[in-house]
Design an enzyme around this catalytic site. Sequence first.
Site, PDB file in Angstrom:
ATOM      1  N   ASP A   1      48.739 -23.343  28.109  1.00 22.14           N
ATOM      2  CA  ASP A   1      47.565 -23.396  27.319  1.00 22.14           C
ATOM      3  C   ASP A   1      47.957 -23.725  25.744  1.00 22.14           C
ATOM      4  OD1 ASP A   1      46.778 -20.495  25.892  1.00 22.14           O
ATOM      5  OD2 ASP A   1      47.651 -20.421  27.871  1.00 22.14           O
TER       6      ASP A   1
ATOM      7  N   ASP B   1      46.369 -21.726  23.213  1.00 21.80           N
ATOM      8  CA  ASP B   1      45.751 -20.392  22.809  1.00 21.80           C
ATOM      9  C   ASP B   1      44.281 -20.806  22.295  1.00 21.80           C
ATOM     10  OD1 ASP B   1      46.650 -17.647  22.606  1.00 21.80           O
ATOM     11  OD2 ASP B   1      46.307 -18.081  20.330  1.00 21.80           O
TER      12      ASP B   1
END
Length: 291
Positions: A210, A212
């Site tokens: 991802d 973040d």
Amino acid sequence: MTDTMIGVIGGSGLYQIDGLQDAEWRAVESPWGAPSDEILTGRLDGMAMAFLPRHGRGHVHAPSDVPYRANIDALKRLGVTDVISVSACGSFREEMAPGDFVVVDQFIDRTFARAKSFFGKGCVAHVSVAHPTCPRLGAACVEAARAEGIKVHDGGTYLAMEGPQFSSMAESKMYRDAWGADVIGMTNMPEAKLAREAELCYASVAMITDYDSWHPDHGAVDINDIIRILTGNADKGRGLVRRLPALLGADRAPCPHGCDRALEFALMTAPDKRDPDLLARLDAVAGRVLG
């Protein structure tokens, strides 16, 4: 020359290694407590290998609760020479996208609730972690990833946070913009420091899941998206590991970067002042320099 033995510490999503021959789950006792789980040992393409699921099978240990000292000590007791840490992480860089791998070469340690050393009162030691990963081992991981068709970034700074919560947006932006971190995770510290104290070569393979929470187009971290990407990353991670025996070779020369001699001048406590109980616990980690 010694025999190479690869130790793989598998993080979120990576709970096994394919292709191990003579595979056996073994309970390893450590004076630093119980490791995260039993350790899967066997041979991969003829090379001895040990696999330890960092969070335990079924993911039972939170990042702060992982028994890091017991894990590293247990691998050392089994004869491991080279540790490959595989872990999920978030990215602070647009070009380091979910699904990519980063072979980390630096850390910023923001953890605070974990025992970070085998040494202390009764036997003080200071090792250098200026270069906390082994360049030789990291280069093998990069080569293995490329051979496997994985998009891999050679080098990056890993921000180790305490967790278990993910970052706030303000933290994420600070780590990215002010501190210059590239990826973020919760488990490589104090693992890398302990591996250095145990004189083990250590490489960190960060599997990005991802962005973040800093990225304006991606919003907050979504655990469902993480799990989906995690599954694909785990398959690629196993492929990377399968290529390592051929790259590292069975005969292991002394580490050209001195990882296996990190304690050479690290002990500070005078021999007559050392605590016998602590020395007994250090038998595997520091036996080479304690005699």
